[in-house]
Scaffold this motif. Structure first.
Motif, PDB file in Angstrom:
ATOM      1  N   TYR A 225      -2.733   5.703 -12.458  1.00 61.23           N
ATOM      2  CA  TYR A 225      -3.351   5.226 -13.704  1.00 61.23           C
ATOM      3  C   TYR A 225      -2.598   5.796 -14.902  1.00 61.23           C
ATOM      4  CZ  TYR A 225      -7.229   4.820 -10.381  1.00 61.23           C
ATOM      5  OH  TYR A 225      -7.991   4.543  -9.291  1.00 61.23           O
TER       6      TYR A 225
ATOM      7  N   TYR B  41      -9.345  -5.174  -9.599  1.00 57.23           N
ATOM      8  CA  TYR B  41      -8.238  -6.145  -9.594  1.00 57.23           C
ATOM      9  C   TYR B  41      -7.364  -5.949  -8.358  1.00 57.23           C
ATOM     10  CZ  TYR B  41      -3.720  -7.866 -11.791  1.00 57.23           C
ATOM     11  OH  TYR B  41      -2.525  -8.477 -12.110  1.00 57.23           O
ATOM     12  N   LEU B  42      -7.056  -4.692  -8.042  1.00 62.53           N
ATOM     13  CA  LEU B  42      -6.157  -4.416  -6.920  1.00 62.53           C
ATOM     14  C   LEU B  42      -6.829  -4.671  -5.577  1.00 62.53           C
ATOM     15  CD1 LEU B  42      -4.424  -1.203  -8.272  1.00 62.53           C
ATOM     16  CD2 LEU B  42      -3.450  -3.503  -8.079  1.00 62.53           C
TER      17      LEU B  42
ATOM     18  N   ILE C 235       0.844  -1.202   0.000  1.00 62.29           N
ATOM     19  CA  ILE C 235       0.000   0.000   0.000  1.00 62.29           C
ATOM     20  C   ILE C 235       0.880   1.253   0.000  1.00 62.29           C
ATOM     21  CG2 ILE C 235      -1.641   1.329   1.389  1.00 62.29           C
ATOM     22  CD1 ILE C 235      -2.863  -1.366   2.247  1.00 62.29           C
TER      23      ILE C 235
ATOM     24  N   ALA D 164      -6.463   5.027 -18.666  1.00 57.48           N
ATOM     25  CA  ALA D 164      -7.346   4.638 -17.560  1.00 57.48           C
ATOM     26  C   ALA D 164      -7.702   5.832 -16.682  1.00 57.48           C
ATOM     27  CB  ALA D 164      -6.669   3.565 -16.709  1.00 57.48           C
TER      28      ALA D 164
ATOM     29  N   ILE E 299      -9.070  -1.988 -13.250  1.00 56.07           N
ATOM     30  CA  ILE E 299      -7.806  -1.913 -12.496  1.00 56.07           C
ATOM     31  C   ILE E 299      -8.077  -1.826 -10.995  1.00 56.07           C
ATOM     32  CG2 ILE E 299      -5.776  -0.478 -12.038  1.00 56.07           C
ATOM     33  CD1 ILE E 299      -5.884   0.387 -14.996  1.00 56.07           C
ATOM     34  N   ASN E 300      -8.978  -0.932 -10.608  1.00 50.81           N
ATOM     35  CA  ASN E 300      -9.258  -0.758  -9.183  1.00 50.81           C
ATOM     36  C   ASN E 300      -9.769  -2.048  -8.542  1.00 50.81           C
ATOM     37  OD1 ASN E 300      -8.511   1.937  -9.063  1.00 50.81           O
ATOM     38  ND2 ASN E 300     -10.530   2.657  -9.696  1.00 50.81           N
TER      39      ASN E 300
ATOM     40  N   SER F 230      -7.462   1.645  -3.699  1.00 50.48           N
ATOM     41  CA  SER F 230      -8.094   0.342  -3.933  1.00 50.48           C
ATOM     42  C   SER F 230      -7.488  -0.724  -3.024  1.00 50.48           C
ATOM     43  CB  SER F 230      -7.909  -0.075  -5.391  1.00 50.48           C
ATOM     44  OG  SER F 230      -8.445   0.906  -6.251  1.00 50.48           O
ATOM     45  N   LEU F 231      -6.179  -0.685  -2.894  1.00 41.63           N
ATOM     46  CA  LEU F 231      -5.532  -1.670  -2.016  1.00 41.63           C
ATOM     47  C   LEU F 231      -6.009  -1.506  -0.569  1.00 41.63           C
ATOM     48  CD1 LEU F 231      -1.778  -1.776  -3.155  1.00 41.63           C
ATOM     49  CD2 LEU F 231      -3.613  -3.367  -3.730  1.00 41.63           C
ATOM     50  N   ILE F 232      -6.177  -0.273  -0.146  1.00 42.72           N
ATOM     51  CA  ILE F 232      -6.631  -0.044   1.232  1.00 42.72           C
ATOM     52  C   ILE F 232      -8.045  -0.590   1.425  1.00 42.72           C
ATOM     53  CG2 ILE F 232      -7.236   1.756   2.909  1.00 42.72           C
ATOM     54  CD1 ILE F 232      -4.918   3.433   1.702  1.00 42.72           C
TER      55      ILE F 232
ATOM     56  N   ARG G 243     -10.450   1.913 -15.854  1.00 48.72           N
ATOM     57  CA  ARG G 243     -10.114   2.241 -14.473  1.00 48.72           C
ATOM     58  C   ARG G 243     -10.850   1.324 -13.486  1.00 48.72           C
ATOM     59  NH1 ARG G 243     -11.050   7.047 -15.236  1.00 48.72           N
ATOM     60  NH2 ARG G 243     -13.137   7.166 -14.373  1.00 48.72           N
TER      61      ARG G 243
ATOM     62  N   LEU H  56      -1.371  -5.102 -16.089  1.00 46.36           N
ATOM     63  CA  LEU H  56      -2.025  -6.188 -15.353  1.00 46.36           C
ATOM     64  C   LEU H  56      -1.675  -7.539 -15.971  1.00 46.36           C
ATOM     65  CD1 LEU H  56      -5.666  -4.826 -14.718  1.00 46.36           C
ATOM     66  CD2 LEU H  56      -3.548  -4.234 -13.544  1.00 46.36           C
TER      67      LEU H  56
ATOM     68  N   PHE I 267     -14.457   5.610  -9.961  1.00 44.26           N
ATOM     69  CA  PHE I 267     -13.932   6.912  -9.535  1.00 44.26           C
ATOM     70  C   PHE I 267     -12.405   6.883  -9.537  1.00 44.26           C
ATOM     71  CE2 PHE I 267     -17.909   7.192  -6.578  1.00 44.26           C
ATOM     72  CZ  PHE I 267     -18.717   7.335  -7.686  1.00 44.26           C
ATOM     73  N   MET I 268     -11.802   8.045  -9.309  1.00 46.57           N
ATOM     74  CA  MET I 268     -10.337   8.136  -9.238  1.00 46.57           C
ATOM     75  C   MET I 268      -9.896   7.820  -7.806  1.00 46.57           C
ATOM     76  SD  MET I 268      -9.003   9.061 -12.244  1.00 46.57           S
ATOM     77  CE  MET I 268      -7.536  10.084 -12.043  1.00 46.57           C
ATOM     78  N   ILE I 269     -10.201   6.609  -7.371  1.00 47.74           N
ATOM     79  CA  ILE I 269      -9.883   6.249  -5.984  1.00 47.74           C
ATOM     80  C   ILE I 269      -8.387   6.020  -5.802  1.00 47.74           C
ATOM     81  CG2 ILE I 269     -10.362   3.816  -6.369  1.00 47.74           C
ATOM     82  CD1 ILE I 269     -11.569   3.706  -3.545  1.00 47.74           C
ATOM     83  N   THR I 270      -7.670   5.955  -6.892  1.00 46.72           N
ATOM     84  CA  THR I 270      -6.221   5.684  -6.968  1.00 46.72           C
ATOM     85  C   THR I 270      -5.925   4.213  -6.671  1.00 46.72           C
ATOM     86  OG1 THR I 270      -5.558   6.060  -4.653  1.00 46.72           O
ATOM     87  CG2 THR I 270      -5.642   8.017  -6.102  1.00 46.72           C
ATOM     88  N   PRO I 271      -4.849   3.711  -7.259  1.00 47.27           N
ATOM     89  CA  PRO I 271      -4.497   2.305  -7.030  1.00 47.27           C
ATOM     90  C   PRO I 271      -4.258   1.973  -5.558  1.00 47.27           C
ATOM     91  CG  PRO I 271      -3.394   3.104  -8.994  1.00 47.27           C
ATOM     92  CD  PRO I 271      -4.060   4.294  -8.386  1.00 47.27           C
ATOM     93  N   TYR I 272      -3.579   2.861  -4.832  1.00 52.74           N
ATOM     94  CA  TYR I 272      -3.332   2.500  -3.422  1.00 52.74           C
ATOM     95  C   TYR I 272      -4.621   2.595  -2.618  1.00 52.74           C
ATOM     96  CZ  TYR I 272      -3.018   7.516  -2.316  1.00 52.74           C
ATOM     97  OH  TYR I 272      -3.299   8.847  -2.168  1.00 52.74           O
TER      98      TYR I 272
ATOM     99  N   PHE J 193       2.635   1.540  -3.419  1.00 49.35           N
ATOM    100  CA  PHE J 193       1.674   1.957  -4.438  1.00 49.35           C
ATOM    101  C   PHE J 193       1.344   3.439  -4.266  1.00 49.35           C
ATOM    102  CE2 PHE J 193      -0.536  -1.423  -7.008  1.00 49.35           C
ATOM    103  CZ  PHE J 193       0.420  -2.391  -6.822  1.00 49.35           C
TER     104      PHE J 193
END
Lengths: 476, 476, 476
Positions: free
Chosen positions: B39, C264-265, B30, B43, C261-262, C316-318, C258, B135, C309-314, B33
């Protein structure tokens, strides 16, 4: 396993024949591919030139992107769908999924050649140019043979299956040429070309190979709990991906879109009538797994021809409704009669799932075609849908309907006559049927052997005579 | 289960180590990342601006639509394909599918970072910009570690597997950077980068962890009937989706199209030779499930490098033909020798399915590259296929072939040296191997325990000595 | 099976009711489809005209090609994912996969109508025009009912399930209309609309149908080894295809990209925390299959709203990190408390996998929406993502966040009130629960019966009282 001791005169030893067939035929494939098969212009490194010459604005318009997702769904149907659908027998799961795999892997190669010679041979170069659509068609062609395998499941050797496939693919290519090219019938999802042909082909072979003493293997002709669950994997992948099957080679755009919708609806409708008939024909309304595994798919089979037509959403529901019902009735009433009176031993009931719904699908297609109007389709839509171009520019929808019906008869005739005439020999003995022991190294299933029998480093499978009168468990 | 009573000095208690590793590493992911990953422009919500700036006419030209269907197929191969392929052991299915799941879920995150640092770090912002292609690459990277798991199946703890993955992904990213960027070799489906590396990496670790007393778990090192059927789910999803694997990151248009066709053909050919060799090497020609489950896939492995080249359809068949044969021979003859003479215990036979076919695939790719001509490829096709641009604009196909061969050696070297050097400890005792009891709450299987043993609220698993001659169980 | 002898007053005979419901409802569907449902312009033969009128340059821009691959993935989740996830019970696999199939096949038809009336009714013609997006939405709608089935698994009849689906789909369509249209909330992957609603709907019904004597079926409320492996098929297909689920109906281009991707993470992150908590809460750190089968999916559920949304990759991990943990805790601690104190019998633990993560996902979506900025999204991106157009052109992100939160409450209220009020009757007796014998023809499993018990043509299932102290088996 006992089959080996009590012996049949029919050997199941394929140590010479199976490797010989595999190697010789595979080498033949390599030679023929070397002579005939090349990439088409969309799979060749000259694609960028082709694009510019044909004013194709983007790589995304390569046919690959129109058809590849459907191709992969069809591929799953062929290998997992058909393979696992047949794992329902308690001790023939290796044969079901393994021979299905072998047959399909050979069949797709031979189909690329046979269908190529009839349909996509480039007259200038004498080469067959292949792309993703050919891969789909090869999978389709093999489906016919796998349907035939369903009728013969557990009763034939892998060598026989390869012979069945060699002839089946050949017959398929000829039949398909007559139906699609000469009669100019439409059959995108293959109700006629695949299902009616494949079903009757298998039934005819089964009739030729009739076994009066098949009850010697009766104890193995049934399912166990987990084999029925495995079979549902096959059922569900067939059911889910059938919209892709029927839309895989239809016209780009609305053609693929409509075919998928129609098939989705017909399949949904089939499930309800299959469940209804299954429940009403069993004591206490209990459902029979055989019906759920098979008859739920009848709507997909029956929409194979009409899926790309404007059959309307409710028309699709009606097709599924009727065929789910008819198919389940077939399993309950017709299959036992066929065995009794026509000497047709049909392991998976392909008569009910493929032959009859396929035939009905052909005639449904004929009726829908004959009743097409310019008002519903638009002039342009009518031409696109029925491909009224070139030599067929003047054909009316009524004529088209007639040719569709004729095509269905051709498919059935090819199936019956072809299946009745192919040379096929080397089947296992009656008491070796439905048993993986015949052709597979089967692991000892110590799971099912209780701890009591494992003492002193040897298994006790049998005990000395032990009649109830002297079987005694005492409480002293 | 008995392992717990007879005890090993090696504990299988991971109640501290496993949660610690899971939480600490996931928190590290986390944080990393947060610092590095964003993105990419396809994306991001700025996509519409990007489209206009780059004259992209339609949303459908977003890379998502070129690659997402292939991505999902690859994803299925990683999680269901590899996972179920390893369920063949009678009592290690939870570990097979469950640890595969754990390892892959961690590995893809670490791979996005490692591959990102080496390949897609934006120098201006210091960020790694990810999209669907990343991915896919992450899934590929994890495949290498899952292959290594195959060699170690049943003999390592989940913590060891996570360590193996941490190092494996790191090594992979470095090796991939050397091969693809420095040597500028092509390896779209990863014969070298994934299969040769992963195979030798696993074999080297297995050699390090050699267990002289592994026969203490011998009774569990085999399949039962239904575990073999489960494994076929893995085999078939790998087999069916391999064309997507090899074409997932190739060039848009003809590149993806051709790679799919070539892989489809090589795989079909492998099936026939695997069946042929399996039959001819067994008594009475019976097929062995191990060969069908594994060697049928060798054609896909071996086409990993050359799939995007103009290897021709018959060339693909030849590759599948040879590798299906070699792989099956490996299972029959080589694996026992490796264990006996090289102390290599290779549970799934990754030597035969990944290491050797991957290495062969690398050299096949070198030969095909070296023999490429402008006549066959067109000048433009040659540049596109081998990416002869920028610093590599002057490279000849001969040179390219040499670098391809060198790349294959790099992959093997990374696998062997890396696997031999990684710190890995905490493996379970020899009599705990191949047994889900070590790391899983396993349900009581009352299915397989007969009613007679369930009396009086306690199970009778053991009885006093019981020799066949005087079958009698008395405790008076 | 014993349930039939010891009898309950509650009959499981559905021989009249089940076929009646199947046939009457299916006929009703046909009539309603006939009146209301037609192809939309992208699935109709008038597509080529539509293309020209709307300056669509290529067939590939038909919505079919944007969404069909995702549709098929969603379809697999509904039929194989949900179906097999529920096969974990030792003797309810037929009911799990079979009734899931029945319910979904009916539900998607009813959903096309209900959702059509609320969302895509063409006011000019009074027709509902359907295309691939409608098929996806119908699958989504049914997912809510299948989640509810999870709470009731093994305790209800197929007729009750169809009733539950009829009402569930109706409630869903109303709730969805309020949330998406009136409140103008975004919920692409349905954290609120599908999961929170479906979860609470099932829990409320389960509360209504509380069985104080359910322990009569306790021996069947658990898994066996292979049923747990079957359930992993469901888990993995859900896990792998969840990125398609959450991206299936998002905006073309970056929206779908997007969301995939979100998701998946978030899913990857869930796996690690689910494993960690599972291990730390069990003795000796052993993993529990229930957690791996379910809690690993929590990240996908919780990303249903925010994925686009633009939650960002990290970010999503959270989300995955927290929800994997919370969900596993739920299985370990909350489910037993719910049963004990709230009389909630929740077979599959939908509280932990759907209700709570869905609710959290709704609120996460609200927070992410409220904190959106033009800087991150761009003005155009903000408008596209939150659809700030027409009546909602002036809405601020803060307001949007408030409406998102309100939407989540609406979903939960609909679930609880709806589930508490629907008329549902005809459940089987307490000692018939979790048993396929009640509604299915179940094959005799001779696999699990040891040879010793098969002598003299009759099975010995029971023996006289036999205590360990005098255990004796004699041959006299």
């Amino acid at each position: 396993m006992l089959g080996w001791f009590y012996g049949g005169t029919k050997s199941t030893n394929v140590r010479v024949s199976l490797p010989a067939v595999c190697f010789v035929w595979q080498i033949a494939m390599i030679v023929l591919f070397g002579v005939f098969i090349r990439y088409n212009e969309e799979a060749d490194t000259h694609w960028q030139e082709f694009r510019r010459e044909n004013n194709i604005s983007s790589d995304i318009e390569n046919d690959f992107y129109f058809r590849y997702p459907s191709f992969q769904d069809v591929h799953v149907m062929i290998f997992v769908g058909f393979g696992f659908l047949m794992t329902f027998l308690k001790r023939y799961s290796f044969g079901a999924v393994g021979f299905n795999f072998l047959v399909a892997a050979f069949g797709i190669q031979w189909a690329l050649l046979m269908q190529g010679w009839f349909h996509t041979l480039d007259p200038a170069t004498g080469k067959i140019l292949i792309g993703v659509e050919n891969l789909i068609n090869a999978d389709f062609c093999v489906a016919g043979c796998l349907i035939a395998y369903g009728a013969l499941l557990g009763k034939v050797s892998p060598v026989q299956l390869l012979v069945l496939t060699l002839f089946g693919v050949t017959l398929f290519a000829v039949e398909e040429y007559i139906i699609l090219d000469l009669l100019h019938a439409r059959d995108a999802g293959g109700s006629m070309v695949i299902h009616a042909f494949g079903g009757y082909y298998g039934l005819a072979i089964s009739w030729v190979l009739y076994r009066p003493n098949l009850n010697l293997s009766k104890r193995l002709n049934g399912s166990v709990y987990h084999s029925d669950v495995f079979a549902m994997i096959g059922t569900l992948f067939l059911w889910m991906f059938w919209p892709s099957f029927n839309s895989a080679i239809t016209d780009h755009g609305d053609g693929q879109h409509r075919a998928a919708i129609n098939t989705y609806l017909a399949l949904a409708s089939s499930v309800l009538t299959a469940v209804g008939i299954s429940s009403v024909t069993q004591k206490k309304g209990k459902l029979d797994m055989v019906h759920i595994q098979n008859a739920t798919l009848a709507g997909g089979v029956a929409m194979g021809t009409a899926a790309e037509f404007m059959i309307t959403p409710y028309g699709s529901l009606i097709v599924g409704f009727c065929c789910g019902m008819i198919s389940t009735f077939g399993y309950v009433f017709v299959t036992p009669l066929l065995e009794k009176y026509l000497k047709l031993q049909d392991t998976c009931g392909v008569h009910n799932l493929h032959a009859v719904p396929g035939m009905l699908g052909g005639f449904i297609g004929a009726i829908v075609a004959a009743s097409a109007t310019e008002e519903v389709y638009s002039r342009e839509g009518l031409i696109n849908t029925f491909d009224f171009e070139g030599d067929f520019a003047d054909r009316t929808v009524g004529t088209q309907g007639g040719f569709q019906a004729a095509a269905c008869c051709v498919a059935i005739a090819f199936g019956i006559v072809g299946g009745g005439c192919i040379p096929i020999w080397g089947d296992p003995a009656d008491d070796n049927c439905y048993d993986d022991e015949a052709y597979w190294e089967v692991p000892e299933d110590d799971e099912s052997i209780p701890p009591i029998l494992e003492y002193n480093n040897h298994m006790i499978h049998k005990l000395p005579d032990l009649s109830e009168s002297n079987f005694q468990v005492e409480q002293i």
